[in-house]
Write a protein that holds these residues in place. Structure first.
Motif, PDB file in Angstrom:
ATOM      1  N   UNK A   1     -26.315 -17.887   0.832  1.00 52.88           N
ATOM      2  CA  UNK A   1     -25.912 -16.714   1.418  1.00 52.88           C
ATOM      3  C   UNK A   1     -26.477 -15.417   0.920  1.00 52.88           C
ATOM      4  N   UNK A   2     -26.911 -14.495   1.809  1.00 52.51           N
ATOM      5  CA  UNK A   2     -27.176 -13.498   1.290  1.00 52.51           C
ATOM      6  C   UNK A   2     -26.562 -12.005   1.861  1.00 52.51           C
ATOM      7  N   UNK A   3     -25.851 -11.118   1.131  1.00 54.00           N
ATOM      8  CA  UNK A   3     -25.374 -10.014   1.709  1.00 54.00           C
ATOM      9  C   UNK A   3     -26.164  -9.037   2.612  1.00 54.00           C
ATOM     10  N   UNK A   4     -27.469  -9.117   2.179  1.00 55.60           N
ATOM     11  CA  UNK A   4     -28.517  -8.203   2.983  1.00 55.60           C
ATOM     12  C   UNK A   4     -28.332  -8.275   4.387  1.00 55.60           C
ATOM     13  N   UNK A   5     -27.952  -9.437   5.003  1.00 52.96           N
ATOM     14  CA  UNK A   5     -27.971  -9.513   6.473  1.00 52.96           C
ATOM     15  C   UNK A   5     -26.662  -8.739   6.911  1.00 52.96           C
ATOM     16  N   UNK A   6     -25.853  -8.822   5.853  1.00 51.97           N
ATOM     17  CA  UNK A   6     -24.271  -8.000   6.311  1.00 51.97           C
ATOM     18  C   UNK A   6     -24.766  -6.574   6.534  1.00 51.97           C
TER      19      UNK A   6
END
Length: 306
Positions: A91-96
């Protein structure tokens, strides 16, 4: 005697003049408040994801520059072992973060378009939404949010620029006239008695033995009807010159047939000719002459600015 010219400006009485009435600004501020509530909620999410992303030191995803925006690149392929495969789908918060920024920009488009549409509908202006809010200091050249608060004045300044120093009423009148002039710009207008004719205004398609107007031709005819209403009543409301049932029958009328109005409201007859001419017969010759001169003047005004 003071010879400093700059000091003379201190003696000039300054008057506060605003293009926007209190009533208009009340409506605009309502739109802006609604926008800010939604925008600020999104900013809160953006801040949360940005904080979580900064703390996610094991995140292998990278923010790489594209041609016009940033995009997310996955970790490089590391082999067939389970740990490498899991790392590539971790998971990466960059997409959000990027999704929040995309939605923020869309919100900016919406509120600007809504404010522009308000003035266009109220005054008959032809103001355009230039997306100045989304293209301001809110976002950088790569569409990344800069953390700056949106400023309503950015939109208002663009509206003032497009108005060219005119009031909204003046701007609406000018844009309306130019709109009518645009549609007859290269067309030949003629006046004969009670009839005003416009060449190359309509085109038709064959359905068996019927010849009916193309949809774009009906749109042009409706604009001409709006011009008639505006010429005689200062409004584009068609109800001032034509009944609703008449409008519906006109839209589906066969080419080559004349439409005679049952209730005379300035208009007596309209006919679509097979040679693409539109013929409009008024109740009196004076009315026909008035509309001919009105449309000719609109055509000339548009030609002078085109």
């Amino acid at each position: 005697m003071d010879t400093n010219l700059l000091s003379l400006f201190d003696t000039i009485e300054k008057k506060s003049v605003s293009l926007f009435s209190d009533e208009d600004m009340e409506q605009v501020n309502n739109y802006w408040d609604t926008f800010r509530k939604a925008f600020d909620r999104l900013v809160d999410n953006w801040k949360l994801f940005s904080k979580m992303d900064s703390e996610n030191t094991d995140d292998l995803y990278k923010m790489a520059k594209g041609f016009e925006h940033y995009y997310i690149s996955q970790p490089p392929y590391g082999g067939d072992d389970l740990e490498s495969k899991l790392a590539r789908v971790s998971f990466s918060y960059k997409y959000d973060i990027l999704n929040c920024e995309k939605l923020m920009k869309e919100m900016c488009h919406y509120v600007e378009g809504h404010i522009i549409r308000f003035f266009n509908e109220k005054y008959g202006c032809s103001l355009e939404s230039k997306n100045v809010l989304a293209n301001s200091s809110l976002f950088d050249d790569h569409s990344r949010y800069t953390g700056v608060d949106p400023d309503l004045q950015v939109i208002l300044d663009e509206i003032i620029r497009q108005n060219d120093g005119l009031s909204f009423t003046e701007k609406g009148e000018l844009d309306t006239i130019l709109g009518f002039g645009k549609i007859v710009d290269y067309r030949v207008l003629s006046l004969s008695g009670k009839t005003v004719s416009i060449d190359s205004m309509v085109s038709y398609s064959d359905y068996g033995c019927r010849r009916t107007l193309y949809s774009d031709s009906w749109w042009k005819v409706q604009v001409i009807l709006e011009a008639i209403a505006y010429c005689f009543h200062g409004t584009k409301g068609l109800y001032t010159i034509i009944n609703h049932d008449d409008l519906s029958r006109l839209q589906g009328m066969d080419v080559g047939e004349a439409f005679n109005f049952e209730k005379k409201l300035k208009l007596e007859q309209i006919k679509y000719f097979k040679n693409r001419k539109l013929g409009i017969k008024f109740v009196t010759a004076e009315q026909a002459k008035q509309f001919y001169e009105f449309l000719s003047e609109a055509k000339e005004k548009y030609k002078n600015i085109a």
